[in-house]
Motif scaffolding. Structure first.
Motif, PDB file in Angstrom:
ATOM      1  N   ALA A  91     -35.582 -36.507 -38.104  1.00 32.11           N
ATOM      2  CA  ALA A  91     -36.008 -35.098 -37.046  1.00 32.11           C
ATOM      3  C   ALA A  91     -35.507 -35.070 -36.366  1.00 32.11           C
ATOM      4  O   ALA A  91     -34.998 -34.570 -36.067  1.00 32.11           O
ATOM      5  N   LEU A  92     -35.451 -36.156 -35.165  1.00 31.99           N
ATOM      6  CA  LEU A  92     -35.018 -36.516 -34.045  1.00 31.99           C
ATOM      7  C   LEU A  92     -33.143 -36.032 -34.377  1.00 31.99           C
ATOM      8  O   LEU A  92     -32.297 -35.529 -33.971  1.00 31.99           O
ATOM      9  N   TRP A  93     -32.608 -37.114 -34.662  1.00 41.84           N
ATOM     10  CA  TRP A  93     -31.588 -37.225 -34.984  1.00 41.84           C
ATOM     11  C   TRP A  93     -30.619 -36.432 -35.325  1.00 41.84           C
ATOM     12  O   TRP A  93     -29.883 -35.603 -35.468  1.00 41.84           O
ATOM     13  N   LEU A  94     -31.772 -35.400 -37.018  1.00 41.27           N
ATOM     14  CA  LEU A  94     -30.965 -33.848 -37.177  1.00 41.27           C
ATOM     15  C   LEU A  94     -30.571 -32.834 -35.940  1.00 41.27           C
ATOM     16  O   LEU A  94     -30.298 -31.969 -36.132  1.00 41.27           O
ATOM     17  N   SER A  95     -32.073 -32.764 -35.402  1.00 35.71           N
ATOM     18  CA  SER A  95     -31.988 -31.638 -34.115  1.00 35.71           C
ATOM     19  C   SER A  95     -31.073 -31.672 -32.988  1.00 35.71           C
ATOM     20  O   SER A  95     -30.103 -31.033 -32.690  1.00 35.71           O
ATOM     21  N   LEU A  96     -30.600 -33.238 -33.040  1.00 34.85           N
ATOM     22  CA  LEU A  96     -29.607 -34.204 -32.043  1.00 34.85           C
ATOM     23  C   LEU A  96     -28.211 -33.460 -32.960  1.00 34.85           C
ATOM     24  O   LEU A  96     -27.109 -32.899 -31.951  1.00 34.85           O
ATOM     25  N   SER A  97     -28.281 -34.067 -33.996  1.00 33.26           N
ATOM     26  CA  SER A  97     -26.408 -33.611 -34.393  1.00 33.26           C
ATOM     27  C   SER A  97     -26.342 -32.085 -34.682  1.00 33.26           C
ATOM     28  O   SER A  97     -25.022 -31.748 -34.743  1.00 33.26           O
ATOM     29  N   THR A  98     -27.295 -31.460 -35.092  1.00 40.06           N
ATOM     30  CA  THR A  98     -27.323 -29.820 -35.920  1.00 40.06           C
ATOM     31  C   THR A  98     -27.287 -29.440 -34.233  1.00 40.06           C
ATOM     32  O   THR A  98     -26.291 -28.017 -34.419  1.00 40.06           O
ATOM     33  N   SER A  99     -27.606 -29.068 -33.179  1.00 40.43           N
ATOM     34  CA  SER A  99     -27.868 -28.974 -31.339  1.00 40.43           C
ATOM     35  C   SER A  99     -26.370 -29.169 -31.586  1.00 40.43           C
ATOM     36  O   SER A  99     -25.325 -27.879 -30.839  1.00 40.43           O
ATOM     37  N   THR A 100     -25.900 -30.044 -31.328  1.00 41.67           N
ATOM     38  CA  THR A 100     -24.098 -30.276 -30.956  1.00 41.67           C
ATOM     39  C   THR A 100     -23.676 -29.619 -31.869  1.00 41.67           C
ATOM     40  O   THR A 100     -22.568 -29.017 -30.905  1.00 41.67           O
ATOM     41  N   PRO A 109     -38.578 -29.092 -33.530  1.00 37.17           N
ATOM     42  CA  PRO A 109     -40.217 -28.281 -33.130  1.00 37.17           C
ATOM     43  C   PRO A 109     -40.825 -28.071 -34.619  1.00 37.17           C
ATOM     44  O   PRO A 109     -41.654 -27.848 -34.255  1.00 37.17           O
ATOM     45  N   LEU A 110     -39.720 -28.159 -35.663  1.00 38.22           N
ATOM     46  CA  LEU A 110     -40.976 -28.097 -37.126  1.00 38.22           C
ATOM     47  C   LEU A 110     -41.999 -29.695 -36.752  1.00 38.22           C
ATOM     48  O   LEU A 110     -42.839 -29.321 -37.464  1.00 38.22           O
ATOM     49  N   ALA A 111     -41.333 -30.558 -37.190  1.00 37.12           N
ATOM     50  CA  ALA A 111     -42.085 -31.497 -37.181  1.00 37.12           C
ATOM     51  C   ALA A 111     -43.029 -31.526 -36.081  1.00 37.12           C
ATOM     52  O   ALA A 111     -44.387 -31.929 -37.016  1.00 37.12           O
ATOM     53  N   VAL A 112     -42.583 -30.795 -34.885  1.00 37.94           N
ATOM     54  CA  VAL A 112     -43.961 -31.058 -33.794  1.00 37.94           C
ATOM     55  C   VAL A 112     -44.648 -29.642 -35.322  1.00 37.94           C
ATOM     56  O   VAL A 112     -46.537 -30.043 -34.765  1.00 37.94           O
ATOM     57  N   TYR A 113     -44.782 -28.448 -34.810  1.00 34.42           N
ATOM     58  CA  TYR A 113     -45.381 -27.462 -35.703  1.00 34.42           C
ATOM     59  C   TYR A 113     -46.724 -28.043 -36.613  1.00 34.42           C
ATOM     60  O   TYR A 113     -47.609 -28.134 -37.323  1.00 34.42           O
ATOM     61  N   MET A 114     -45.752 -29.134 -37.486  1.00 27.74           N
ATOM     62  CA  MET A 114     -46.652 -29.621 -39.097  1.00 27.74           C
ATOM     63  C   MET A 114     -46.990 -30.636 -38.467  1.00 27.74           C
ATOM     64  O   MET A 114     -48.313 -30.941 -39.103  1.00 27.74           O
ATOM     65  N   ARG A 153     -51.864 -31.801 -38.528  1.00 27.74           N
ATOM     66  CA  ARG A 153     -52.958 -33.309 -39.258  1.00 27.74           C
ATOM     67  C   ARG A 153     -52.416 -34.167 -38.416  1.00 27.74           C
ATOM     68  O   ARG A 153     -53.530 -34.706 -38.499  1.00 27.74           O
ATOM     69  N   ASP A 154     -52.130 -34.056 -37.676  1.00 29.50           N
ATOM     70  CA  ASP A 154     -52.322 -35.535 -36.431  1.00 29.50           C
ATOM     71  C   ASP A 154     -51.979 -34.733 -34.647  1.00 29.50           C
ATOM     72  O   ASP A 154     -50.051 -35.495 -34.759  1.00 29.50           O
ATOM     73  N   PRO A 155     -52.960 -34.192 -34.367  1.00 24.95           N
ATOM     74  CA  PRO A 155     -52.430 -34.081 -33.131  1.00 24.95           C
ATOM     75  C   PRO A 155     -52.220 -34.702 -31.924  1.00 24.95           C
ATOM     76  O   PRO A 155     -51.176 -34.232 -31.056  1.00 24.95           O
ATOM     77  N   GLU A 156     -51.898 -36.443 -31.821  1.00 26.24           N
ATOM     78  CA  GLU A 156     -51.204 -37.508 -31.237  1.00 26.24           C
ATOM     79  C   GLU A 156     -50.624 -37.777 -31.656  1.00 26.24           C
ATOM     80  O   GLU A 156     -49.588 -37.745 -30.616  1.00 26.24           O
ATOM     81  N   ALA A 157     -49.702 -37.244 -33.014  1.00 27.04           N
ATOM     82  CA  ALA A 157     -48.661 -37.639 -33.107  1.00 27.04           C
ATOM     83  C   ALA A 157     -47.217 -35.568 -32.502  1.00 27.04           C
ATOM     84  O   ALA A 157     -46.480 -36.099 -31.983  1.00 27.04           O
ATOM     85  N   ALA A 158     -48.195 -35.041 -32.501  1.00 28.89           N
ATOM     86  CA  ALA A 158     -47.323 -33.868 -32.132  1.00 28.89           C
ATOM     87  C   ALA A 158     -47.357 -34.083 -30.964  1.00 28.89           C
ATOM     88  O   ALA A 158     -46.462 -33.420 -30.590  1.00 28.89           O
ATOM     89  N   ILE A 159     -47.995 -35.091 -29.820  1.00 31.16           N
ATOM     90  CA  ILE A 159     -47.675 -35.471 -28.473  1.00 31.16           C
ATOM     91  C   ILE A 159     -46.549 -35.743 -28.240  1.00 31.16           C
ATOM     92  O   ILE A 159     -45.989 -36.005 -27.054  1.00 31.16           O
ATOM     93  N   VAL A 160     -46.707 -36.993 -29.610  1.00 35.26           N
ATOM     94  CA  VAL A 160     -45.851 -37.398 -29.182  1.00 35.26           C
ATOM     95  C   VAL A 160     -43.960 -37.171 -29.429  1.00 35.26           C
ATOM     96  O   VAL A 160     -43.363 -37.715 -28.479  1.00 35.26           O
ATOM     97  N   LEU A 161     -44.455 -36.389 -30.625  1.00 38.60           N
ATOM     98  CA  LEU A 161     -42.608 -35.369 -30.766  1.00 38.60           C
ATOM     99  C   LEU A 161     -42.790 -35.200 -29.371  1.00 38.60           C
ATOM    100  O   LEU A 161     -41.031 -34.748 -29.353  1.00 38.60           O
ATOM    101  N   SER A 162     -43.406 -33.985 -29.196  1.00 38.03           N
ATOM    102  CA  SER A 162     -43.235 -33.266 -27.933  1.00 38.03           C
ATOM    103  C   SER A 162     -42.556 -33.552 -26.970  1.00 38.03           C
ATOM    104  O   SER A 162     -41.671 -33.654 -25.918  1.00 38.03           O
ATOM    105  N   LEU A 163     -43.043 -34.694 -26.366  1.00 45.22           N
ATOM    106  CA  LEU A 163     -42.318 -35.578 -25.484  1.00 45.22           C
ATOM    107  C   LEU A 163     -40.813 -36.313 -25.394  1.00 45.22           C
ATOM    108  O   LEU A 163     -39.823 -36.411 -24.615  1.00 45.22           O
ATOM    109  N   VAL A 164     -40.850 -37.010 -26.731  1.00 45.85           N
ATOM    110  CA  VAL A 164     -39.708 -36.623 -27.397  1.00 45.85           C
ATOM    111  C   VAL A 164     -38.684 -36.285 -26.557  1.00 45.85           C
ATOM    112  O   VAL A 164     -37.492 -36.533 -25.744  1.00 45.85           O
ATOM    113  N   LEU A 165     -38.801 -35.031 -27.171  1.00 45.49           N
ATOM    114  CA  LEU A 165     -38.683 -33.235 -26.946  1.00 45.49           C
ATOM    115  C   LEU A 165     -37.812 -33.170 -25.449  1.00 45.49           C
ATOM    116  O   LEU A 165     -37.371 -32.628 -25.068  1.00 45.49           O
TER     117      LEU A 165
END
Length: 274
Positions: free
Chosen positions: A63-72, A235-240, A244-256
């Motif tokens: 998801a991170l690679w897709l976000s970086l490549s598409t935004s670029t 952002p979509l990965a954070v939403y999903m 199901r796993d709020p802690e995973a959402a926090i980690v994704l949010s921090l990375v972003l």
């Protein structure tokens, strides 16, 4: 007899300094806290014990690679299309220019999900343009990685256009006129004189455009869908993950958040200080 030197408004070093306008400082501090506290909440509630394992999860990296490549890619497309559009708005007179400028800024004010619906109606398989792309070339944009880029360009390019237009309006046109007087053609004047003058504005606008594309959600999920490994951006990965796993959402949010801060703090500062 010399007049006494006024000490009003002078700091300890003797240099002039304005008095602190507390009537402005207090609400400014409240506003700063309002912006910072949610970010502090992410840091406080982050699952630091499992942070490393969660970050290297294949779904997160994809998801991170897709976000970086598409935004670029979206930023590059916005540069190709947005710089000429900004020049047209800043340097030419034509009927309806105010309306065109207003239309360019529409993606900034409408809900992104509305933009996604509009893109579907135009570029979907049965859309105004999409039906011909499908029947003539067999191309289907929605729910593909290309659709992610299209959605990001739609919502992010106005940031670039506004920034470049402002830089063009603030540029000293005497240099362009001098180059034209010396025999330089329009293309030469634009590439050798105009572009170097507005390069900081282009850079700052491009960074803001990239950051907006990186955080795009509404238009992406509507027009491109949410398919892991294909169209699921961060952002979509954070939403999903939040479901199901709020802690995973926090980690994704921090990375972003860290990626966005790193880019904005380095590139934007570099371009703004040129």
């Amino acid at each position: 007899m010399t007049a006494p030197t006024s000490r009003v408004g002078r700091g300890p070093s003797g240099r002039g300094s304005a008095r602190v306008p507390w009537v402005l400082v207090l609400p400014a501090l409240v506003g700063l806290l309002f912006l910072l506290l949610p970010l502090v909440g992410l840091l406080v509630r982050a699952p630091w014990a499992t942070m490393g394992r969660r970050i290297v999860d294949p779904e997160v990296l994809t998801a991170l690679w897709l976000s970086l490549s598409t935004s670029t890619a979206a930023t590059l497309v916005s540069l190709i299309l947005g710089v000429p559009l900004a020049w047209l708005l800043a340097r030419t007179e034509f009927p309806g220019r105010r309306l065109v400028r207003a239309l360019v800024t529409v993606p900034l004010v409408i809900p992104p999900v509305v933009g996604g619906v509009a893109l579907l109606l135009v570029l979907g398989r049965n859309g105004i343009v999409g039906q011909y792309l499908y029947s003539w070339f067999g191309l289907t944009l929605p729910f593909t990685p290309a659709a992610v880029v299209v959605a990001q360009v739609f919502v992010a390019m106005p940031f670039l256009v506004i920034g470049v237009e402002g830089a063009l309006r603030g540029a000293d046109r005497r240099y362009e006129e001098a180059a034209a007087t010396l025999g330089a053609g329009r293309v030469t004047v634009f590439t050798r004189v105009t572009l170097p003058m507005i390069l900081p504005g282009i850079g700052a606008g491009a960074v803001l455009c990239w950051a907006r594309a990186l955080g795009e959600f509404g238009a992406t999920i509507t027009f491109a869908g949410n398919f892991p490994g294909t169209t699921q951006t961060m952002p979509l990965a954070v939403y999903m993950a939040m479901q199901r796993d709020p802690e995973a959402a926090i980690v994704l949010s921090l990375v972003l958040l860290l990626v966005s801060l790193a880019v904005l703090a380095t590139l934007r500062e570099r371009w703004m200080s040129v």
